[in-house]
Design a protein around this motif. Structure first.
Motif, PDB file in Angstrom:
ATOM      1  N   GLN A 487       0.867  -0.821  -0.249  1.00 46.21           N
ATOM      2  CA  GLN A 487       0.209   0.160   0.185  1.00 46.21           C
ATOM      3  C   GLN A 487       0.940   1.543   0.018  1.00 46.21           C
ATOM      4  N   ALA A 488      -0.019   2.776   0.562  1.00 50.19           N
ATOM      5  CA  ALA A 488       1.103   3.368   0.019  1.00 50.19           C
ATOM      6  C   ALA A 488       1.666   3.824   1.432  1.00 50.19           C
ATOM      7  N   PHE A 489       3.114   4.659   1.058  1.00 57.88           N
ATOM      8  CA  PHE A 489       3.823   4.331   2.000  1.00 57.88           C
ATOM      9  C   PHE A 489       3.060   5.430   3.603  1.00 57.88           C
ATOM     10  N   ALA A 490       2.947   6.614   3.162  1.00 57.83           N
ATOM     11  CA  ALA A 490       2.044   6.773   4.541  1.00 57.83           C
ATOM     12  C   ALA A 490       0.537   6.021   4.915  1.00 57.83           C
ATOM     13  N   GLN A 491       0.039   5.280   4.647  1.00 59.04           N
ATOM     14  CA  GLN A 491      -0.472   4.389   5.354  1.00 59.04           C
ATOM     15  C   GLN A 491       0.110   2.942   6.295  1.00 59.04           C
ATOM     16  N   PHE A 492       0.972   2.813   5.528  1.00 64.58           N
ATOM     17  CA  PHE A 492       1.642   1.399   5.818  1.00 64.58           C
ATOM     18  C   PHE A 492       3.000   1.408   6.731  1.00 64.58           C
ATOM     19  N   ALA A 493       3.847   3.031   6.763  1.00 63.27           N
ATOM     20  CA  ALA A 493       3.873   3.069   7.913  1.00 63.27           C
ATOM     21  C   ALA A 493       3.899   4.027   8.880  1.00 63.27           C
ATOM     22  N   ARG A 494       2.915   3.084   9.657  1.00 60.86           N
ATOM     23  CA  ARG A 494       1.934   4.183  10.925  1.00 60.86           C
ATOM     24  C   ARG A 494       3.011   4.196  11.939  1.00 60.86           C
ATOM     25  N   THR A 495       2.623   4.886  13.016  1.00 58.55           N
ATOM     26  CA  THR A 495       2.946   4.621  14.004  1.00 58.55           C
ATOM     27  C   THR A 495       3.136   4.000  15.032  1.00 58.55           C
ATOM     28  N   GLU A 496       1.895   3.102  14.692  1.00 61.21           N
ATOM     29  CA  GLU A 496       1.216   2.076  15.445  1.00 61.21           C
ATOM     30  C   GLU A 496       2.586   0.542  15.340  1.00 61.21           C
ATOM     31  N   VAL A 497       2.537   0.436  14.054  1.00 56.59           N
ATOM     32  CA  VAL A 497       3.324  -0.768  13.558  1.00 56.59           C
ATOM     33  C   VAL A 497       4.324  -0.500  13.547  1.00 56.59           C
ATOM     34  N   ILE A 498       5.076   0.728  13.306  1.00 52.30           N
ATOM     35  CA  ILE A 498       6.913   0.929  13.643  1.00 52.30           C
ATOM     36  C   ILE A 498       7.259   0.111  15.435  1.00 52.30           C
ATOM     37  N   GLN A 499       5.795   1.238  16.174  1.00 47.10           N
ATOM     38  CA  GLN A 499       5.898   0.794  17.167  1.00 47.10           C
ATOM     39  C   GLN A 499       6.323  -1.161  17.359  1.00 47.10           C
ATOM     40  N   ARG A 500       5.293  -1.690  16.889  1.00 45.55           N
ATOM     41  CA  ARG A 500       5.492  -2.787  17.485  1.00 45.55           C
ATOM     42  C   ARG A 500       6.197  -3.920  16.675  1.00 45.55           C
ATOM     43  N   THR A 501       7.280  -3.226  15.261  1.00 48.61           N
ATOM     44  CA  THR A 501       8.029  -3.036  15.117  1.00 48.61           C
ATOM     45  C   THR A 501       9.046  -3.887  15.815  1.00 48.61           C
ATOM     46  N   GLU A 502       9.657  -2.436  16.551  1.00 51.24           N
ATOM     47  CA  GLU A 502      10.840  -2.457  17.421  1.00 51.24           C
ATOM     48  C   GLU A 502      10.292  -3.358  18.804  1.00 51.24           C
ATOM     49  N   ILE A 503       9.633  -3.094  19.278  1.00 56.33           N
ATOM     50  CA  ILE A 503       8.865  -4.512  20.158  1.00 56.33           C
ATOM     51  C   ILE A 503       9.400  -5.844  19.840  1.00 56.33           C
ATOM     52  N   PHE A 504       8.896  -6.086  19.022  1.00 60.97           N
ATOM     53  CA  PHE A 504       9.846  -7.491  18.373  1.00 60.97           C
ATOM     54  C   PHE A 504      11.016  -7.803  18.056  1.00 60.97           C
ATOM     55  N   GLU A 505      11.714  -6.733  17.701  1.00 63.66           N
ATOM     56  CA  GLU A 505      13.119  -6.052  17.589  1.00 63.66           C
ATOM     57  C   GLU A 505      13.322  -6.643  19.325  1.00 63.66           C
ATOM     58  N   TYR A 506      13.173  -6.099  20.015  1.00 67.23           N
ATOM     59  CA  TYR A 506      13.196  -5.871  21.272  1.00 67.23           C
ATOM     60  C   TYR A 506      13.371  -7.735  21.762  1.00 67.23           C
ATOM     61  N   CYS A 507      12.301  -7.748  22.062  1.00 63.98           N
ATOM     62  CA  CYS A 507      12.531  -9.621  22.015  1.00 63.98           C
ATOM     63  C   CYS A 507      13.331 -10.215  21.962  1.00 63.98           C
ATOM     64  N   GLN A 508      14.160  -9.825  20.626  1.00 59.18           N
ATOM     65  CA  GLN A 508      14.882 -10.749  19.754  1.00 59.18           C
ATOM     66  C   GLN A 508      15.736 -10.570  21.074  1.00 59.18           C
ATOM     67  N   GLN A 509      16.471  -8.797  21.102  1.00 57.98           N
ATOM     68  CA  GLN A 509      17.539  -8.481  21.797  1.00 57.98           C
ATOM     69  C   GLN A 509      17.371  -9.106  23.446  1.00 57.98           C
ATOM     70  N   LEU A 510      16.557  -9.621  23.835  1.00 58.12           N
ATOM     71  CA  LEU A 510      16.432 -10.638  25.183  1.00 58.12           C
ATOM     72  C   LEU A 510      17.246 -11.459  25.565  1.00 58.12           C
ATOM     73  N   GLN A 511      16.822 -12.621  23.973  1.00 59.97           N
ATOM     74  CA  GLN A 511      16.988 -13.313  23.876  1.00 59.97           C
ATOM     75  C   GLN A 511      19.425 -13.376  23.388  1.00 59.97           C
ATOM     76  N   GLN A 512      19.407 -12.745  22.126  1.00 56.40           N
ATOM     77  CA  GLN A 512      20.910 -12.350  21.851  1.00 56.40           C
ATOM     78  C   GLN A 512      20.571 -11.031  21.750  1.00 56.40           C
ATOM     79  N   PRO A 513      21.435  -9.865  22.279  1.00 64.75           N
ATOM     80  CA  PRO A 513      21.784  -8.981  23.162  1.00 64.75           C
ATOM     81  C   PRO A 513      21.918  -7.657  21.924  1.00 64.75           C
TER      82      PRO A 513
END
Length: 609
Positions: A487-513
């Motif tokens: 979809q269009a980038f403005a609809q794609f890169a919403r604040t909520e999905v950026i935050q959700r992706t950062e949380i997933f990255e943080y969960c991976q760093q809990l296992q592999q810093p």
């Protein structure tokens, strides 16, 4: 003729632009040579009509009253500005500015205020125009403005001098700009040249936008998540708040979004690690209700009977009173006893048919497994035909048979049912062929993505360990968690999905810093930092710049030169928002953080190279 003492004193009008073309670009009077020469040189004197005379008499009244022997050059020059003013529409009200046709003949008029401003070089502001409109010297005469037109003259008029270009802003106005420190700077409309004090206002964007949904969404997030003082309880609390406030559980998409947030909560609690049974339990918890899958009798052709024969064996003897044939009701013990009697006489094929007809699948499968493979496959097919098409047992048996389950190709339809029990079966029962299991999960994700269930598809991709891709590469399966990059980038890169992706990255760093998502780091964290700065949160934005710069320095900034330069530019504007820098003495506040110095040096080396 009506005001002229000599009928020979007339101005050419019919082809004024042909014989006097030079007068189009300069204001020069017609040269007078005397009465005799005038009569000889009069080319158009006889053909001048009443309208032409009215034009010269109305807009140049001094020409009609000057004696014959007097030089009319001065009179013509003093009247030409009033001709310019009368032939142009007035800006306010759509009226016409002209001189009064009833002026006393031979009497010079005081020039209007607008002409005075123009001759003195001042601009024509709206205030000056208003003064000109109310000037008692010039008045509006609708009769004069309505009798003249360009067609009546018969040719182009003498052009007026080029007007002075007005200023861009005619009045003092508010000047505004955004500061990098999260401030809005306003310069009030004061004029120091007139003795007014200059007034500058500084407003905090965070305070001005405090009631907006976007700022509340940014403030609620405990980012950046790589800081040392962050506890994972804060992340879990944020995810639970998202489930409670932003997920509509009455819709399928809301339940899928809630499932992604619950998965992040599970990963946070288990430090980024999970097994298939944990995810299966999560999937079954989120199911609104357990569907009842209807069982059916095996197909008649599978056990060698026609439909009529199958129905006749299902029924008992005819009831003479009611005329109906009641079904034969046999107990489980009677069914097993008859199965055994058939085996007494060696009739294994009839025993299998009896067991299949009465749903003794355990007996039938064990007996057929000790016979030839073809018979075993025949009994197994008869058993699976009794299951509903969307039964998760069908999915499991098809997977164990070495095939991609039909659920992976048909899930997502309203007639098919919920997709979660099928994924739970696939995750909890790993078959020997791991590649087959992986392809089945990915195929299910592709099917869900094709039907618009993006959150559900990304859940499947996470279970299959699909890596994150880039927005521009449409072949990648996901770029941000829970958002389609088609979809269009403005609809794609919403604040909520950026935050959700950062949380997933943080969960991976809990296992592999040392682990991180490179596509997410190099694009979307910088975008998120820019949004924080736009909404008046410069300190958090600078921390995100530091994170991105650290990753770039570890990788090699030359691999992402444009991104490195953008991070450096944003960080240079935000560096004074660092709390550590504000605590330094004034003589040390010119220092910069080490990561910014290193990033600038790498960018300079790349530019030289």
């Amino acid at each position: 003729r009506q005001g002229y003492e000599d009928s020979h004193w007339q101005y050419p009008a019919g082809s004024y632009g042909d014989d006097y073309a030079y007068q189009r670009h300069q204001w020069q009077p017609v040269t007078w040579q005397g009465d005799g020469d005038l009569r000889q040189g009069e080319t158009y004197g006889k053909s001048t009509n009443y309208q032409d005379q009215h034009y010269y008499r109305g807009y140049h009244p001094n020409l009609a009253t000057t004696p014959l022997g007097q030089d009319r050059t001065h009179t013509y020059d003093s009247s030409k500005e009033r001709f310019v003013s009368a032939s142009r529409p007035e800006w306010a009200g759509g009226k016409t500015l002209s001189s009064d046709s009833g002026e006393a003949g031979g009497q010079l008029q005081e020039p209007s205020l607008l002409l005075q401003y123009r001759e003195s070089g001042l601009s024509s502001s709206s205030y000056e125009l208003s003064q000109y409109i109310h000037d008692s010297v010039d008045h509006y005469d609708p009769m004069l403005s309505g009798t003249w037109s360009l067609a009546q003259v018969g040719g182009p008029l003498v052009s007026s001098p080029a007007p002075v270009v007005p200023l861009k802003f005619s009045l003092p106005h508010v000047a505004m700009c955004f500061g990098a420190g999260g401030q809005l700077v306003l310069v009030c409309p004061h004029s120091p040249a007139e003795g007014q004090l200059a007034h500058v206002e500084l407003h905090s964007l965070e305070v001005m936008l405090c009631k907006t949904k976007e700022l509340e969404e940014l403030q609620a997030f405990p980012g950046p998540l790589a800081r040392e003082d962050l506890h994972k309880v804060d992340v879990i609390t944020f995810c639970q708040q998202k489930i409670a406030t932003s997920c509509d559980l009455s819709t399928q998409r809301g339940r899928d979004s809630s499932l992604l947030w619950k998965l992040l909560v599970l990963l946070c609690r288990q430090n980024g690690s999970m097994v298939g049974s944990d995810t299966a339990e999560l999937l079954m918890q989120d199911c609104k209700r357990q569907e009842k899958y209807k069982r059916q009798n095996p197909a008649a052709n599978l056990i060698g009977l026609t439909d009529d024969e199958w129905m006749s064996r299902q029924l008992g003897t005819l009831d003479l009173i009611t005329g109906e044939v009641p079904p034969v009701v046999e107990t489980q013990a009677q069914i097993v006893e008859k199965f055994t009697k058939l085996l007494y006489y060696g009739r294994k094929k009839d025993a299998l048919v009896w067991a299949m007809r009465n749903h003794l699948w355990g007996h039938a499968l064990f007996l057929s497994s000790k016979m030839d493979p073809r018979t075993y496959s025949w009994v197994l097919t008869g058993f699976t035909s009794t299951l509903a098409t969307n039964d998760p047992l069908q999915t499991l048996f098809q997977l164990m048979s070495g095939r991609i389950p039909q659920a992976a190709l048909c899930c997502g339809d309203a007639t098919w049912g919920d997709w979660r029990p099928h994924l739970a079966v696939l995750l909890s029962n790993k078959v020997g062929d791991r590649e087959l299991n992986h392809r089945a999960i990915v195929t299910m994700g592709d099917t869900l993505a094709g039907k618009g269930a993006v959150e559900a598809a990304h859940f499947c991709y996470l279970m299959a360990d699909i890596p994150f891709g880039y927005f521009g590469v449409k072949a990648d399966r996901m770029a941000l968690l829970g958002s389609s990059h088609r979809q269009a980038f403005a609809q794609f890169a919403r604040t909520e999905v950026i935050q959700r992706t950062e949380i997933f990255e943080y969960c991976q760093q809990l296992q592999q810093p040392k682990s991180f998502l490179l596509p997410f780091q190099v694009v979307y964290k910088l975008l998120y930092a820019s949004r924080l700065a736009d909404y008046g949160l410069p300190a958090q934005a600078l921390q995100y710049c530091e994170q991105v710069a650290t990753v770039l320095l570890d990788q090699d900034p030359a691999s992402h030169p444009v991104l490195a330069q953008q991070v450096m530019k944003l960080a240079e504007r935000l560096k004074l928002s660092d709390p550590l820098l504000l605590e330094m003495p004034e003589q040390d506040q010119t220092l910069e953080p080490d990561w910014l110095v290193q990033l600038r040096a790498c960018c300079q080396k790349w530019e030289v190279r």
